[in-house]
Every structure is written in C-alpha cells, then in structure tokens.
Write an enzyme that holds these catalytic residues in place. Structure first.
Site, short mmCIF file in Angstrom:
data_model
loop_
_atom_site.label_atom_id
_atom_site.label_comp_id
_atom_site.label_asym_id
_atom_site.label_seq_id
_atom_site.Cartn_x
_atom_site.Cartn_y
_atom_site.Cartn_z
N LYS A 20 0.83 -1.21 0.00
CA LYS A 20 0.00 0.00 0.00
C LYS A 20 0.86 1.26 0.00
O LYS A 20 0.63 2.19 -0.77
CB LYS A 20 -0.93 0.03 1.23
CG LYS A 20 -1.83 -1.20 1.34
CD LYS A 20 -2.75 -1.12 2.55
CE LYS A 20 -2.03 -1.07 3.88
NZ LYS A 20 -1.26 -2.29 4.21
N ARG A 95 -8.99 1.13 9.72
CA ARG A 95 -8.57 -0.25 10.01
C ARG A 95 -9.58 -0.99 10.87
O ARG A 95 -9.36 -2.17 11.17
CB ARG A 95 -7.24 -0.21 10.74
CG ARG A 95 -6.05 -0.63 9.88
CD ARG A 95 -4.85 -0.40 10.74
NE ARG A 95 -3.68 -1.13 10.52
CZ ARG A 95 -2.59 -0.63 9.95
NH1 ARG A 95 -2.62 0.56 9.40
NH2 ARG A 95 -1.48 -1.33 9.93
N ARG A 134 11.60 -5.84 4.39
CA ARG A 134 11.39 -4.39 4.19
C ARG A 134 12.45 -3.54 4.92
O ARG A 134 12.73 -3.74 6.09
CB ARG A 134 10.00 -3.99 4.70
CG ARG A 134 9.79 -2.48 4.73
CD ARG A 134 8.34 -2.08 4.80
NE ARG A 134 7.66 -2.59 5.97
CZ ARG A 134 6.34 -2.51 6.14
NH1 ARG A 134 5.58 -1.95 5.23
NH2 ARG A 134 5.79 -2.99 7.24
N ARG A 167 11.91 -1.70 10.38
CA ARG A 167 10.92 -1.37 11.39
C ARG A 167 10.91 -2.42 12.50
O ARG A 167 10.99 -3.61 12.22
CB ARG A 167 9.53 -1.29 10.75
CG ARG A 167 9.26 0.04 10.11
CD ARG A 167 8.02 0.03 9.28
NE ARG A 167 6.83 -0.50 9.97
CZ ARG A 167 5.62 -0.47 9.43
NH1 ARG A 167 5.42 0.07 8.26
NH2 ARG A 167 4.60 -0.97 10.10
N ARG A 178 0.34 -8.69 13.92
CA ARG A 178 -0.22 -7.68 13.01
C ARG A 178 -1.13 -8.32 11.96
O ARG A 178 -2.18 -7.76 11.62
CB ARG A 178 0.92 -6.90 12.34
CG ARG A 178 1.65 -6.00 13.34
CD ARG A 178 2.94 -5.47 12.78
NE ARG A 178 2.75 -4.67 11.60
CZ ARG A 178 3.62 -4.57 10.61
NH1 ARG A 178 4.75 -5.26 10.65
NH2 ARG A 178 3.38 -3.80 9.59
#
Ligand code: ADP
Ligand code: AMP
Length: 224
Positions: A20, A95, A134, A167, A178
C-alpha cells in the site's frame, strides 16, 4: 508532473506488507496530493517522543491496533489542512469498522464525496517475505525490499543517500500479531465498502510495476 486532478478520497486497504505504501507514494506524487499514512504519523510521534508517541509505542511494538479515538483525532486534524482539498490517499486507515463509520461522518460534514477503496489482495507467504525484507529510508521514507526491490548500495537510499532502517514491528513474532489484527479487525472492511459499491480489488501479489499498472487502470476507469 501532475497532469490530472484526483479530486477524491482514495483508501488503500489490505494487510500489512501488501504494498500500500509503495503504491500510495507513487499515486500521491503523480496526482500531487498528500499520502496520509496513519502508521507513518504514529511512528513520527514515537520518534519525536510526544505524549501521543509515548502512548502508542508499546501498542505498536506488540503489533496491536491503536485505539480508535487516538486514530480519529489524528485523522481529523490532518484532513483539516488545506493540502487535502484536492484529494488524498489514505494508507493503513481506516482499520476498524468503527473508524470507517466515523470517517463516513467526517466526509459528510466536510462535503467530501464517496471514497474509492482499493483492496490490495496478496497471499500470506508473500506478505511474510515482504515484511521481513522491508527496509525504509530514515530520511525520506522511501521503501525497499532486500529480496524484491533492493537499493543499489546495501543500507543506503538511492534517492537521498539516507540510512535504511528496519521497522521494529517487522520482526517475525510481531508480524504474526499484526496479520492476526488485520484478519480480525480490518478484513471486515472489504464487505463494508463492497456494500457501499466503492470497492475495487487488485492483485497486489504481482510485481511493483504490474500492480502500479493495474492501479492506474482502476483509477482512470473510475474517473470516466
Ligand atoms: P504496506 O504499506 O502495505 O505495509 P509496503 O509498501 O511498505 O507495504 O511494502 C512492503 C514491502 O514489500 C516493502 O519491502 C516493499 O519494497 C515490498 N513490495 C511492495 N510492493 C511489492 C510488489 N508488488 N512486489 C514485491 N515487493 C513489493
Ligand atoms: P502501518 O505502518 O500501517 O503498518 O501501521 C503500523 C502500526 O501503527 C499498526 O500496527 C498499528 O499499531 C498502528 N496503526 C496505524 N494505523 C492505524 C489505524 N488506522 N488504526 C489503528 N492502529 C493503527
């Protein structure tokens, strides 16, 4: 270069790691509208050590969702800023069903039309690879992936030379929570927006360029 006006609210929905943010950055740049990532806003509050940051830090570290009232306050403030007048891209918001309903109310009060909601559909195995690989630029926020979208020089941003960081919530044990939070609290939003007739699903498991093409086709189709 901005050639077409967006003039609408876009919502990028989908699990963590679906791509996203990667696509939102491109769309926001090409239409000259703000990219509104609530995750980025919370991370900034954490790094600045504000009161909000101190409250949300342990929640984010556990991979849980921040309470709706804190999220909505942040979003309302942000939407009142003049740069949101020609449209914007929400990434990672709403969310929960409560956030979505409250956002409908904000749009009504502000005279903002129905959003276009893009659901980024990706298989679970790809999500793990994307999240654990990531790396993000600590200066400009550019997003990389050590497996699929590596920087030219390891650890260094191609765009501004900033240091790339991982992160804290991309650790495998937090990723699990998550993804569970997504299934439990966010996935029901696809039905919510589908019932409103504003949901478009794209295959986000393809390459960055292919997803970008599919997204642009949807955006152009939705405008005509
Ligand atoms: P989200 O904002 O949905 O959490 P990101 O845009 O941060 O996801 O992307 C998560 C990771 O996946 C990043 O490392 C990014 O470089 C990588 N990525 C994004 N889109 C793709 C894609 N289409 N194919 C492969 N990797 C991707
Ligand atoms: P993201 O960058 O979108 O992956 O978000 C990182 C973290 O910020 C999430 O795991 C949540 O703890 C928090 N967060 C971001 N956006 C929201 C939201 N809309 N509602 C609740 N929590 C959020």
């Amino acid at each position: 270069m901005v050639t077409v006006a967006l003039n609408r609210a876009l919502i990028f929905l989908g699990p963590p790691g679906a791509g996203k943010g990667t696509q939102a950055k491109q769309v926001a740049k090409s239409y000259g509208v703000p990219h509104l990532s609530t995750g980025d806003m919370f991370r900034e509050a954490v790094s600045r050590g504000t009161e909000l940051g101190r409250r949300v830090k342990p929640i984010m570290e556990r991979g849980e969702l921040v309470p709706d009232d804190l999220v909505m306050k942040l979003v309302e403030e942000r939407l009142s800023q003049p740069d949101c007048a020609q449209g914007f891209v929400f990434d990672g918001f709403p969310r929960t069903l409560a956030q979505a309903a409250l956002l409908d109310g904000i749009f009504e009060v502000r005279g903002i039309g129905k959003p276009l909601v893009i659901d980024f559909a990706v298989s679970a195995d790809k999500l793990l690879r994307r999240l654990t690989g990531r790396w993000t630029c600590s200066v400009g926020g550019e997003i990389y992936n050590v497996y699929d979208a590596p920087p030219k020089v390891p650890g260094v941003c191609d765009v501004d030379g900033g240091k790339l960081v991982q992160r804290a919530d991309d650790r495998p044990e937090v990723v699990k929570e998550r993804l569970a939070a997504y299934e439990r609290q966010t996935k029901p939003l696809t039905d919510y927006y589908s019932r409103q007739g504003v949901l478009k699903t794209i295959d986000a498991g393809a390459s960055v360029d292919e997803v970008s093409r599919a997204l642009n086709a949807v955006l152009k189709g939705a405008k005509s």
